[in-house]
Write a protein that holds these residues in place. Structure first.
Motif, PDB file in Angstrom:
ATOM      1  N   ARG A   1      -4.026   6.972  -2.165  1.00 53.80           N
ATOM      2  CA  ARG A   1      -3.221   8.110  -2.952  1.00 53.80           C
ATOM      3  C   ARG A   1      -1.795   7.780  -3.629  1.00 53.80           C
ATOM      4  O   ARG A   1      -1.449   8.408  -4.518  1.00 53.80           O
ATOM      5  CB  ARG A   1      -3.296   9.412  -2.409  1.00 53.80           C
ATOM      6  CG  ARG A   1      -4.628  10.112  -2.222  1.00 53.80           C
ATOM      7  CD  ARG A   1      -4.426  11.746  -1.545  1.00 53.80           C
ATOM      8  NE  ARG A   1      -3.496  12.338  -2.655  1.00 53.80           N
ATOM      9  CZ  ARG A   1      -2.843  13.673  -2.416  1.00 53.80           C
ATOM     10  NH1 ARG A   1      -2.895  14.166  -1.332  1.00 53.80           N
ATOM     11  NH2 ARG A   1      -2.122  13.924  -3.298  1.00 53.80           N
ATOM     12  N   PHE A   2      -1.220   6.686  -2.966  1.00 49.90           N
ATOM     13  CA  PHE A   2      -0.015   6.427  -3.481  1.00 49.90           C
ATOM     14  C   PHE A   2      -0.117   5.452  -4.620  1.00 49.90           C
ATOM     15  O   PHE A   2      -0.784   4.852  -4.893  1.00 49.90           O
ATOM     16  CB  PHE A   2       0.795   5.733  -2.477  1.00 49.90           C
ATOM     17  CG  PHE A   2       1.170   6.636  -1.087  1.00 49.90           C
ATOM     18  CD1 PHE A   2       2.345   7.292  -1.097  1.00 49.90           C
ATOM     19  CD2 PHE A   2       0.283   6.431   0.040  1.00 49.90           C
ATOM     20  CE1 PHE A   2       2.560   8.290  -0.098  1.00 49.90           C
ATOM     21  CE2 PHE A   2       0.733   7.354   1.054  1.00 49.90           C
ATOM     22  CZ  PHE A   2       1.765   8.256   1.000  1.00 49.90           C
ATOM     23  N   ALA A   3       1.046   5.924  -5.560  1.00 50.66           N
ATOM     24  CA  ALA A   3       0.979   5.229  -6.747  1.00 50.66           C
ATOM     25  C   ALA A   3       0.968   3.592  -6.665  1.00 50.66           C
ATOM     26  O   ALA A   3       0.885   2.839  -7.698  1.00 50.66           O
ATOM     27  CB  ALA A   3       2.078   5.506  -7.954  1.00 50.66           C
ATOM     28  N   GLN A   4       1.994   3.126  -5.772  1.00 48.08           N
ATOM     29  CA  GLN A   4       1.931   1.745  -5.577  1.00 48.08           C
ATOM     30  C   GLN A   4       2.056   1.352  -3.985  1.00 48.08           C
ATOM     31  O   GLN A   4       2.825   2.271  -3.368  1.00 48.08           O
ATOM     32  CB  GLN A   4       3.447   1.396  -6.165  1.00 48.08           C
ATOM     33  CG  GLN A   4       3.584  -0.348  -6.013  1.00 48.08           C
ATOM     34  CD  GLN A   4       5.074  -0.832  -6.836  1.00 48.08           C
ATOM     35  OE1 GLN A   4       5.814  -0.118  -6.920  1.00 48.08           O
ATOM     36  NE2 GLN A   4       4.901  -1.819  -7.164  1.00 48.08           N
ATOM     37  N   VAL A   5       1.555   0.048  -3.739  1.00 43.38           N
ATOM     38  CA  VAL A   5       1.538  -0.271  -2.241  1.00 43.38           C
ATOM     39  C   VAL A   5       2.143  -1.636  -2.447  1.00 43.38           C
ATOM     40  O   VAL A   5       1.323  -2.523  -3.128  1.00 43.38           O
ATOM     41  CB  VAL A   5       0.354  -0.369  -1.511  1.00 43.38           C
ATOM     42  CG1 VAL A   5       0.284  -0.818  -0.268  1.00 43.38           C
ATOM     43  CG2 VAL A   5      -0.153   1.365  -1.644  1.00 43.38           C
ATOM     44  N   LEU A   6       3.144  -2.222  -1.942  1.00 45.82           N
ATOM     45  CA  LEU A   6       3.788  -3.329  -1.962  1.00 45.82           C
ATOM     46  C   LEU A   6       3.972  -4.007  -0.738  1.00 45.82           C
ATOM     47  O   LEU A   6       4.556  -3.464   0.215  1.00 45.82           O
ATOM     48  CB  LEU A   6       5.177  -2.978  -2.641  1.00 45.82           C
ATOM     49  CG  LEU A   6       5.811  -4.472  -2.894  1.00 45.82           C
ATOM     50  CD1 LEU A   6       5.409  -5.352  -3.829  1.00 45.82           C
ATOM     51  CD2 LEU A   6       7.353  -4.351  -3.062  1.00 45.82           C
ATOM     52  N   VAL A   7       3.012  -5.000  -0.562  1.00 45.55           N
ATOM     53  CA  VAL A   7       3.064  -5.929   0.775  1.00 45.55           C
ATOM     54  C   VAL A   7       4.237  -7.027   0.412  1.00 45.55           C
ATOM     55  O   VAL A   7       4.050  -7.718  -0.385  1.00 45.55           O
ATOM     56  CB  VAL A   7       1.886  -6.254   1.035  1.00 45.55           C
ATOM     57  CG1 VAL A   7       1.954  -7.488   2.381  1.00 45.55           C
ATOM     58  CG2 VAL A   7       0.742  -5.284   1.351  1.00 45.55           C
ATOM     59  N   VAL A   8       5.187  -6.897   1.317  1.00 44.46           N
ATOM     60  CA  VAL A   8       6.316  -8.158   1.221  1.00 44.46           C
ATOM     61  C   VAL A   8       6.040  -8.962   2.543  1.00 44.46           C
ATOM     62  O   VAL A   8       6.206  -8.628   3.720  1.00 44.46           O
ATOM     63  CB  VAL A   8       7.503  -7.401   1.407  1.00 44.46           C
ATOM     64  CG1 VAL A   8       8.778  -8.502   1.197  1.00 44.46           C
ATOM     65  CG2 VAL A   8       7.835  -6.274   0.263  1.00 44.46           C
ATOM     66  N   ASP A   9       5.332 -10.061   2.069  1.00 47.58           N
ATOM     67  CA  ASP A   9       4.944 -10.982   3.257  1.00 47.58           C
ATOM     68  C   ASP A   9       5.798 -12.410   3.214  1.00 47.58           C
ATOM     69  O   ASP A   9       6.369 -12.743   2.333  1.00 47.58           O
ATOM     70  CB  ASP A   9       3.424 -11.582   2.946  1.00 47.58           C
ATOM     71  CG  ASP A   9       2.745 -12.343   3.852  1.00 47.58           C
ATOM     72  OD1 ASP A   9       2.942 -12.027   4.935  1.00 47.58           O
ATOM     73  OD2 ASP A   9       2.469 -13.441   3.674  1.00 47.58           O
ATOM     74  N   SER A  10       5.812 -12.783   4.568  1.00 46.42           N
ATOM     75  CA  SER A  10       6.634 -13.903   4.608  1.00 46.42           C
ATOM     76  C   SER A  10       5.920 -15.065   5.052  1.00 46.42           C
ATOM     77  O   SER A  10       6.049 -15.881   5.967  1.00 46.42           O
ATOM     78  CB  SER A  10       7.313 -13.735   6.016  1.00 46.42           C
ATOM     79  OG  SER A  10       8.522 -12.553   5.979  1.00 46.42           O
ATOM     80  N   HIS A  11       5.265 -15.334   3.922  1.00 51.88           N
ATOM     81  CA  HIS A  11       4.507 -16.663   3.769  1.00 51.88           C
ATOM     82  C   HIS A  11       3.589 -16.802   5.119  1.00 51.88           C
ATOM     83  O   HIS A  11       3.603 -17.600   6.029  1.00 51.88           O
ATOM     84  CB  HIS A  11       5.315 -17.905   3.889  1.00 51.88           C
ATOM     85  CG  HIS A  11       6.150 -17.802   2.391  1.00 51.88           C
ATOM     86  ND1 HIS A  11       5.855 -18.443   1.185  1.00 51.88           N
ATOM     87  CD2 HIS A  11       7.392 -17.285   2.304  1.00 51.88           C
ATOM     88  CE1 HIS A  11       6.394 -18.213   0.587  1.00 51.88           C
ATOM     89  NE2 HIS A  11       7.583 -17.451   0.847  1.00 51.88           N
ATOM     90  N   SER A  12       2.666 -15.738   5.571  1.00 52.24           N
ATOM     91  CA  SER A  12       1.870 -15.730   6.562  1.00 52.24           C
ATOM     92  C   SER A  12       0.936 -17.102   6.419  1.00 52.24           C
ATOM     93  O   SER A  12       0.399 -17.214   5.484  1.00 52.24           O
ATOM     94  CB  SER A  12       0.970 -14.550   6.553  1.00 52.24           C
ATOM     95  OG  SER A  12       1.852 -13.341   6.761  1.00 52.24           O
ATOM     96  N   THR A  13       0.547 -17.508   7.657  1.00 49.71           N
ATOM     97  CA  THR A  13      -0.560 -18.416   7.792  1.00 49.71           C
ATOM     98  C   THR A  13      -1.703 -18.066   8.125  1.00 49.71           C
ATOM     99  O   THR A  13      -2.865 -18.987   8.299  1.00 49.71           O
ATOM    100  CB  THR A  13       0.101 -19.543   8.849  1.00 49.71           C
ATOM    101  OG1 THR A  13       0.215 -18.732  10.139  1.00 49.71           O
ATOM    102  CG2 THR A  13       1.507 -20.281   8.318  1.00 49.71           C
ATOM    103  N   ASP A  14      -2.048 -16.955   8.386  1.00 47.74           N
ATOM    104  CA  ASP A  14      -3.292 -16.333   8.573  1.00 47.74           C
ATOM    105  C   ASP A  14      -3.722 -15.536   7.334  1.00 47.74           C
ATOM    106  O   ASP A  14      -3.488 -16.024   6.122  1.00 47.74           O
ATOM    107  CB  ASP A  14      -3.372 -15.378   9.747  1.00 47.74           C
ATOM    108  CG  ASP A  14      -2.506 -14.115   9.442  1.00 47.74           C
ATOM    109  OD1 ASP A  14      -1.947 -13.828   8.458  1.00 47.74           O
ATOM    110  OD2 ASP A  14      -2.299 -13.284  10.491  1.00 47.74           O
ATOM    111  N   SER A  15      -4.882 -14.573   7.178  1.00 49.57           N
ATOM    112  CA  SER A  15      -5.398 -14.133   6.032  1.00 49.57           C
ATOM    113  C   SER A  15      -4.751 -12.912   5.673  1.00 49.57           C
ATOM    114  O   SER A  15      -5.398 -12.186   4.866  1.00 49.57           O
ATOM    115  CB  SER A  15      -6.883 -13.856   6.144  1.00 49.57           C
ATOM    116  OG  SER A  15      -7.233 -13.172   7.577  1.00 49.57           O
TER     117      SER A  15
END
Length: 325
Positions: free
Chosen positions: A28-42
């Motif tokens: 329901r939220f207008a934007q979902v922002l994932v700030v990732d630190s170069h994950s080595t998994d999926s």
């Protein structure tokens, strides 16, 4: 139903076990922002598959750290943001409450949100609540700069302190659920690192103003007093298990209260260890130690890191977040 004009920010690093469940209730939220630190998994693959915007973050060893960097990111499309951790789940009731708040128009500049932990498959109804400023107008909020870059095993995310808010701070009635899917070894590993950080700051003393900068009223006073009270590990246990009725949650409530005792004990132990190490390094004491047989306690004080006094697992460390979890 119109989208809620809020950007949800989720900071991640190797959170494949949690990120899918975290993203599911956020449609329901207008934007979902994932700030990732170069994950080595999926993590990044799962985030993209769930429709989240994805940006990568690499810490350069100075401020701003990850929360403030995210709060100021040009890719945010809305002034109101909701910070949640990858191992937190937003309940439908909380989503509805935030939607109603945005429709009416917020009367505060930011809002506290409670989080209830999931222990042994049970959402705790009692015990000490986790509470943090999670919903905020980013134009009126900022994370203070804490003088902690010298701390051993420093990491990329701001520690356990609230943002500074220009304006009134309210509180939402509904809550999130903290439901980490990782094993207990990860909890111990993470909190071992948190307690290293808190102990070194307590030992130095210079970071107290920054740590309390976002606190107000009774919370500010309580945190200042708790840092000085003898026996605070037992106070933390009694606060959770007795004052907040944690015993009504059965075995899970006992484990949760014991985890708080263990956490505060580890901070106090490491803080006192640092003080003893400094005392042992004084010239007059060092000379005395050289002229006499060296015993085992003296050898222990020569260890370069306070982390060595507390067992650490070999689980890969992940990005830290707010609150004692």
């Amino acid at each position: 139903m119109p989208a809620i004009p809020v950007t949800v920010i989720i900071m991640t690093r190797n959170e494949a076990a949690n990120i899918g469940l975290c993203l599911s209730p956020l449609s329901r939220f207008a934007q979902v922002l994932v700030v990732d630190s170069h994950s080595t998994d999926s993590t990044a693959v799962i985030a993209a598959a769930n429709g989240a915007d994805l940006v990568q973050f690499r810490w350069n060893g100075v401020y701003p750290k990850k929360k403030q960097w995210s709060l100021s990111h040009a890719g945010i499309r809305h002034d109101w943001v909701l910070f949640i951790d990858a191992d937190e789940r937003v309940t439908p009731q909380l989503v509805a409450e935030i939607g109603d708040l945005m429709r009416r128009g917020p009367q505060a500049a930011a809002y506290f949100v409670d989080s209830r932990p999931l222990w042994l498959g049970r959402v705790l109804r009692h015990g000490t609540p986790y509470r943090k400023i999670a919903l905020m107008d980013r134009r009126r909020a900022r994370f203070p700069v804490c003088p902690d870059l010298h701390v051993t095993r420093m990491w990329e995310v701001e520690g356990h302190y609230q943002p500074m808010v220009d304006g009134p701070v309210g509180r939402l009635y509904n809550f999130m659920i903290h439901a980490d899917q990782k094993p207990p070894a990860d909890w111990f590993d993470r909190h071992n690192r948190y307690s290293d950080w808190e102990a070194e700051l307590a030992h130095g003393g210079g970071a107290v103003p920054a740590l309390l900068a976002g606190e107000r009223g009774w919370r500010r006073l309580a945190k200042r007093l708790l840092a000085r009270v003898p026996g605070r590990p037992w106070l933390a246990f009694l606060h959770a298990y007795v004052w907040h009725l944690g015993f009504l949650d059965g075995k899970a409530g006992l484990h949760h209260a014991m985890s708080r005792l263990c956490y505060y004990w580890s901070i106090d132990l490491k803080r006192d260890w640092l003080a003893a190490r400094d005392a042992a390094s004084q010239p007059e004491l060092s000379g005395a130690l050289r002229s006499e047989p060296v015993d085992q306690p003296a050898l222990a004080l020569s260890s370069p890191s306070p982390a060595s006094v507390f067992t650490s697992s070999n689980v890969r460390r992940r990005t830290a977040s707010s609150g004692i979890r």
